[in-house]
Design an enzyme around this catalytic site. Structure first.
Site, PDB file in Angstrom:
ATOM      1  N   HIS A 156       0.837  -1.218   0.000  1.00 43.84           N
ATOM      2  CA  HIS A 156       0.000   0.000   0.000  1.00 43.84           C
ATOM      3  C   HIS A 156       0.865   1.259   0.000  1.00 43.84           C
ATOM      4  O   HIS A 156       0.464   2.287   0.535  1.00 43.84           O
ATOM      5  CB  HIS A 156      -0.943   0.026   1.212  1.00 43.84           C
ATOM      6  CG  HIS A 156      -1.688  -1.257   1.415  1.00 43.84           C
ATOM      7  ND1 HIS A 156      -2.891  -1.537   0.801  1.00 43.84           N
ATOM      8  CD2 HIS A 156      -1.376  -2.370   2.139  1.00 43.84           C
ATOM      9  CE1 HIS A 156      -3.297  -2.751   1.157  1.00 43.84           C
ATOM     10  NE2 HIS A 156      -2.396  -3.278   1.951  1.00 43.84           N
ATOM     11  N   SER A 277      14.603  21.779 -16.230  1.00 42.57           N
ATOM     12  CA  SER A 277      13.396  22.585 -16.430  1.00 42.57           C
ATOM     13  C   SER A 277      13.790  23.895 -17.084  1.00 42.57           C
ATOM     14  O   SER A 277      14.859  24.431 -16.814  1.00 42.57           O
ATOM     15  CB  SER A 277      12.735  22.837 -15.075  1.00 42.57           C
ATOM     16  OG  SER A 277      11.914  23.983 -15.141  1.00 42.57           O
ATOM     17  N   LYS A 283      15.840  21.963 -11.023  1.00 41.05           N
ATOM     18  CA  LYS A 283      15.185  20.695 -11.360  1.00 41.05           C
ATOM     19  C   LYS A 283      16.068  19.729 -12.142  1.00 41.05           C
ATOM     20  O   LYS A 283      16.831  20.121 -13.014  1.00 41.05           O
ATOM     21  CB  LYS A 283      13.917  20.960 -12.186  1.00 41.05           C
ATOM     22  CG  LYS A 283      12.795  21.627 -11.432  1.00 41.05           C
ATOM     23  CD  LYS A 283      12.199  20.772 -10.318  1.00 41.05           C
ATOM     24  CE  LYS A 283      11.301  19.682 -10.809  1.00 41.05           C
ATOM     25  NZ  LYS A 283      10.033  20.176 -11.349  1.00 41.05           N
ATOM     26  N   GLU A 290       9.550   8.539 -16.936  1.00 39.08           N
ATOM     27  CA  GLU A 290       8.182   9.032 -17.180  1.00 39.08           C
ATOM     28  C   GLU A 290       7.725   8.688 -18.603  1.00 39.08           C
ATOM     29  O   GLU A 290       6.582   8.299 -18.836  1.00 39.08           O
ATOM     30  CB  GLU A 290       8.117  10.545 -16.948  1.00 39.08           C
ATOM     31  CG  GLU A 290       8.217  10.908 -15.474  1.00 39.08           C
ATOM     32  CD  GLU A 290       8.362  12.405 -15.243  1.00 39.08           C
ATOM     33  OE1 GLU A 290       8.153  13.199 -16.178  1.00 39.08           O
ATOM     34  OE2 GLU A 290       8.710  12.787 -14.110  1.00 39.08           O
TER      35      GLU A 290
END
Ligand code: ARG
Length: 464
Positions: A156, A277, A283, A290
């Site tokens: 979980h 970024s 970043k 992804e």
């Protein structure tokens, strides 16, 4: 417009119709396979006395010449042909004259395209299995180097019990092992040759289909000429296997994205596999992971597209089946690229063992072991579960952990606790006591790693 079937027609095809119908823009991917199939076909025709030796030689020479010219860029596969089959045949006739017109004897584009796709899918099944094997090798080396890199295991997405990085990686090894076995299975099932099935009813020529099949490394000929030209199961099976590979890669990507986050810092993705970024200078984003996660949708889409295309088609060949190509080519390339990129990212990734271990010490990952400890002291498991539950509550209120409590505090909750509790629930003990096969304890993992090495050494792709 260059097509093979003008004889029966009194009108030119409308330009838009021609374009809508044509497949050359994408089936040019099958060029190699079309040449290979045509060579096998004429070699068989000559053996059966349907072509003379001179005709066969001229055709084979013409076909290999076309192949070389395309490979070397002297001949371009142009869109003026309807499909790759027309391109090859028209060029052959142009090159060698009359004999070229005999290439299509005893053959239809229906069995021809079924063969081309099968040859292509068969080759790509091997290539994807090889890509998967490469990834498994990387995973295995991470396993070997991290047998005692302790980390929390989750259920979980909450800390559950401690495990090791080797054990966690081993879970992915198993998934990809099943993927390779699935590909090997599909390969074996599809490895029957449809050529010689004609439009759908076979031919009146005395073709030797077994011979043609053996020339191209097939197990034998397919056994129903109607099914041969109407079957695209092998594409569906491949796409299902590819979808499962992507599902595995996507779960792995998701974990890496979580592990790479500022909150976890379990891993650091190498600069070479990250992007920045345009606005936020600090970043460093896990874009490869992804993208792999994102591309999963398009591979599932290919599977759904073909399942849907095939579901209402009456036997035998129908033009709907031309739709099998673009999505299949795209899915194969996507999966192959994802496996390669993901492998590179994983191989260059740094694992932060210290942070993983510190994380495993927090969050009561030793609560199950504390309960097991009480069981060993004679407390029934259900009572032990309740005692440790109360202990955890006490720790949460106190801002402490089970192993940081004094023996007096522990005894106040259960008199069964003794001085040996601390060793029994140390992180190391929690992991190393788990020694059943498949568990994270070192000896158990070493045994599995031995089997994993054996799997990679005998993997079917290395035998082809
Ligand atoms: N381009 C077609 C396909 O991809 C080739 C087969 C054409 N056969 C036919 N009867 N029109 O399926």
């Amino acid at each position: 417009m260059a097509q093979l079937w003008g004889g029966r027609f009194t009108k030119e095809t409308d330009e838009l119709v021609y374009r809508f119908n044509a497949s050359i823009t994408f089936d040019k991917m099958l060029f190699e396979q079309d040449i290979e199939g045509s060579i096998a076909h004429v070699v068989m025709l000559e053996k059966q006395g349907i072509l003379t030796c001179e005709e066969k030689d001229a055709i084979v020479k013409g076909l290999t010449g076309i192949r070389t010219d395309v490979e070397q860029g002297h001949l371009v596969i142009s869109d003026k042909y309807e499909d790759i089959h027309s391109f090859v045949e028209a060029n052959l006739i142009e090159r060698i004259g009359e004999a070229g017109k005999k290439l299509h004897t005893g053959r239809s584009r229906n069995d021809q395209v079924a063969l081309d796709m099968k040859l292509y899918v068969r080759m790509k099944a091997v290539q994807i299995a090889e890509n998967t094997r490469d990834l498994m090798e990387t995973i295995l080396s991470i396993m070997e180097n991290n047998l005692t890199t302790y980390m929390p295991g989750f259920t979980h997405l909450q800390k559950a019990q401690p495990t090791t990085l080797a054990h966690h990686m081993g879970a992915y090894f198993e998934m990809f092992k099943r993927d390779v076995l699935r590909l090997s299975d599909i390969y074996k099932r599809m490895n029957y040759c449809p050529l010689g099935s004609g439009a759908f009813a076979g031919t009146t020529y005395p073709l030797d289909r077994s011979y043609t099949a053996s020339l191209m490394g097939f197990e034998g000929p397919t056994l129903n000429s109607m099914d041969s030209v109407a079957d695209r199961d092998y594409i569906i099976e491949l796409l299902a296997a590819l979808s499962t590979i992507m599902m595995h890669l996507s779960r792995f990507s998701e974990e890496i994205i979580i592990w790479n986050s500022n909150e976890y810092k379990f891993v650091e993705i190498d600069d070479g596999f990250s992007t920045g970024s345009s606005i936020m200078p600090q970043k460093k984003n896990p874009d490869i992971a992804e993208l792999v996660r994102g591309k999963t949708g398009r591979v599932y889409g290919a599977l759904m597209a073909i399942l849907t295309t095939m579901k209402g088609i009456p036997l035998a060949y129908n033009k709907d089946m031309q739709e099998d190509k673009e999505v299949t080519f795209d899915a194969i390339k996507t999966v192959s690229d994802c496996l390669t990129l993901f492998n590179g990212m994983l191989a260059a990734m740094r694992f932060n063992g210290k942070i993983m271990e510190e994380s495993a010490m927090k969050g009561f990952t030793n609560a199950t072991d504390a309960a097991d400890y009480l069981v060993n002291k004679g407390v029934p498991f259900r009572d032990a579960h309740g005692i440790i539950g109360r202990l955890v509550l006490y720790c949460i209120e106190k801002g402490s952990s089970i192993d940081a409590l004094s023996l007096e505090e522990l005894k106040a909750i259960s008199p069964a606790f003794e001085g040996d509790i601390y060793d029994a629930i140390s992180l190391k003990a929690c992991v190393e006591k788990r020694l059943t096969i498949g568990a994270p304890g070192r000896a158990a993992m070493e045994e599995v790693i031995k089997m994993d090495k054996d799997f990679l050494a005998h993997i079917w792709v290395s035998k082809i």
